[in-house]
Write a protein that holds these residues in place. Structure first.
Motif, mmCIF file in Angstrom:
data_model
loop_
_atom_site.group_PDB
_atom_site.id
_atom_site.type_symbol
_atom_site.label_atom_id
_atom_site.label_comp_id
_atom_site.label_asym_id
_atom_site.label_seq_id
_atom_site.Cartn_x
_atom_site.Cartn_y
_atom_site.Cartn_z
ATOM 1 N N ARG A 121 0.838 -1.196 0.000
ATOM 2 C CA ARG A 121 0.000 0.000 0.000
ATOM 3 C C ARG A 121 0.876 1.251 0.000
ATOM 4 O O ARG A 121 1.676 1.452 0.916
ATOM 5 N N VAL A 122 0.704 2.057 -1.036
ATOM 6 C CA VAL A 122 1.540 3.238 -1.251
ATOM 7 C C VAL A 122 0.676 4.490 -1.101
ATOM 8 O O VAL A 122 -0.328 4.652 -1.791
ATOM 9 N N LEU A 123 1.078 5.362 -0.205
ATOM 10 C CA LEU A 123 0.414 6.644 0.016
ATOM 11 C C LEU A 123 1.254 7.712 -0.667
ATOM 12 O O LEU A 123 2.451 7.845 -0.371
ATOM 13 N N SER A 124 0.647 8.501 -1.577
ATOM 14 C CA SER A 124 1.450 9.360 -2.441
ATOM 15 C C SER A 124 0.733 10.661 -2.792
ATOM 16 O O SER A 124 -0.498 10.720 -2.821
ATOM 17 N N SER A 125 1.534 11.672 -3.102
ATOM 18 C CA SER A 125 0.992 12.926 -3.613
ATOM 19 C C SER A 125 1.130 13.028 -5.123
ATOM 20 O O SER A 125 0.681 14.012 -5.722
ATOM 21 N N THR A 126 1.750 12.047 -5.762
ATOM 22 C CA THR A 126 1.987 12.075 -7.205
ATOM 23 C C THR A 126 0.800 11.497 -7.956
ATOM 24 O O THR A 126 0.326 10.413 -7.637
ATOM 25 N N ASP A 127 0.336 12.225 -8.960
ATOM 26 C CA ASP A 127 -0.818 11.773 -9.736
ATOM 27 C C ASP A 127 -0.595 10.357 -10.274
ATOM 28 O O ASP A 127 0.503 10.013 -10.730
ATOM 29 N N THR A 128 -1.654 9.573 -10.268
ATOM 30 C CA THR A 128 -1.560 8.185 -10.740
ATOM 31 C C THR A 128 -1.080 8.111 -12.177
ATOM 32 O O THR A 128 -0.304 7.214 -12.536
ATOM 33 N N SER A 129 -1.518 9.035 -13.014
ATOM 34 C CA SER A 129 -1.140 8.991 -14.429
ATOM 35 C C SER A 129 0.371 9.069 -14.613
ATOM 36 O O SER A 129 0.922 8.502 -15.565
ATOM 37 N N LEU A 130 1.052 9.763 -13.705
ATOM 38 C CA LEU A 130 2.499 9.877 -13.783
ATOM 39 C C LEU A 130 3.206 8.692 -13.141
ATOM 40 O O LEU A 130 4.305 8.321 -13.558
ATOM 41 N N PHE A 131 2.587 8.094 -12.138
ATOM 42 C CA PHE A 131 3.269 7.048 -11.386
ATOM 43 C C PHE A 131 2.918 5.635 -11.846
ATOM 44 O O PHE A 131 3.632 4.682 -11.518
#
Length: 335
Positions: free
Chosen positions: A37-47
């Motif tokens: 489980r990854v908590l992120s501020s980076t948009d999914t489209s980029l990651f």
């Protein structure tokens, strides 16, 4: 129990925490034996390309990817550190504070320069400047501002063009916006003059770069300040409409960072994921799958790093300093 719960989340995504996510996606097989489980501020489209590249060599592993704002990441993770395995954010000051507060574990034998890691626990994997993004319709090609002073002059000269159509982060709610603003203020008094001019033009305030970019494309904004240029560059639909300006007077730069939660129950997979991010920057992995700017040393005229992972980043996280800064910023911007 962890894997049973993960399977339930695959079957019933509505059960994933009582949180209003900006985005939430699952990658890999629904029958995976291990879920990261990854908590992120980076948009999914980029990651997404990064996650898919990671999973190619990890059979039986799935990834659940949760996206929220940088300030919300800090709040959500502190409230439930056992709910996430890897934390990724562009608010490197908040990340450093989480690591200092004991929320991370060390990962040994990762080849990172000192300026890009902290205590073998927090690792930078991109270097990204804050930029000015303009809607080309507001400027003739020869008049595009290249410095903050030139932007101030342009907005003062034609207030009727820019009134209600300039935007920036709401630093009260955005962790990255607060980081950029405090770094700007430390670098030059020009920042405060710019904020006063934008405030006088009824500046629009935003949570994130993506929302500013959308409004620039729609023509609701003519100028957005301190936008992540990588988000603009990643969009093929904006090349004819928007222009990215990297201010030449002084750079404001952040590094996107990641760490493994000290409460993770899948420590091996979590460490492998962070290692994967770092190795993509050193040529050991497929960099073509990485759509964000690579990690690179940015130095000033003396050869010193412009920004690095160090305790000084946390200066403005002191509650008194934060209250004072936000009060001054509010006076300038919210007029």
């Amino acid at each position: 129990m962890r894997y049973i719960f993960a399977l339930m989340m695959w079957l019933c995504p509505v059960l994933v925490l009582a949180q209003d996510w900006e985005d939430q996606n699952a990658f890999g097989p629904a029958s995976a034996s291990s879920t990261l489980r990854v908590l992120s501020s980076t948009d999914t489209s980029l990651f997404a390309p990064v996650i898919e590249d990671f999973l190619q060599s990890r059979s039986g592993v799935a990834v659940e990817y949760f996206v929220t704002g940088t300030a919300q990441i800090d709040e959500v993770f502190r409230a439930a550190p056992g709910d996430f395995d890897v934390v990724i954010s562009s608010a490197m000051d908040l990340q450093l504070k989480l690591v200092n507060d004991g929320f991370s574990v060390q990962i040994d034998n990762l080849d990172q320069p000192d300026w890009a890691q902290w205590r073998n626990s927090l690792f930078a994997f991109t270097t990204e400047p804050a930029t000015i993004v303009i809607n080309r319709a507001a400027f003739a090609p020869e008049s595009v501002p290249q410095t903050r002073q030139e932007l101030i002059a342009a907005m003062r000269a034609r207030p009727e063009v820019f009134r209600g159509k300039v935007g920036t982060y709401d630093v009260r709610d955005s962790g990255l916006g607060y980081l950029f603003a405090t770094q700007d203020a430390r670098a030059s008094e020009t920042f405060w003059r710019l904020m006063e001019v934008m405030g006088g033009l009824d500046a629009q305030l935003y949570c994130c770069s993506g929302a500013m970019i959308d409004d620039l494309v729609a023509g609701d904004l003519m100028v957005a300040y301190n936008v992540l240029g990588s988000y603009v560059a990643a969009r093929e639909d904006v090349a004819d409409t928007l222009e990215i300006v990297l201010p030449s007077d002084f750079p404001t730069i952040m590094m996107r960072t990641a760490f493994v939660s000290s409460r993770t129950e899948v420590a091996e997979e979590a460490a492998a994921f962070v290692r994967h991010l770092v190795e993509m920057q050193t040529g050991q992995r497929n960099l073509d799958a990485f759509p964000l700017p690579p990690l690179s040393a940015t130095t000033d005229s003396t050869g010193q790093a412009v920004i690095s992972l160090e305790p000084a980043l946390m200066t403005y996280l002191d509650p008194l300093k934060r209250r004072t800064f936000i009060k001054e910023w509010s006076s300038a911007v919210i007029q």
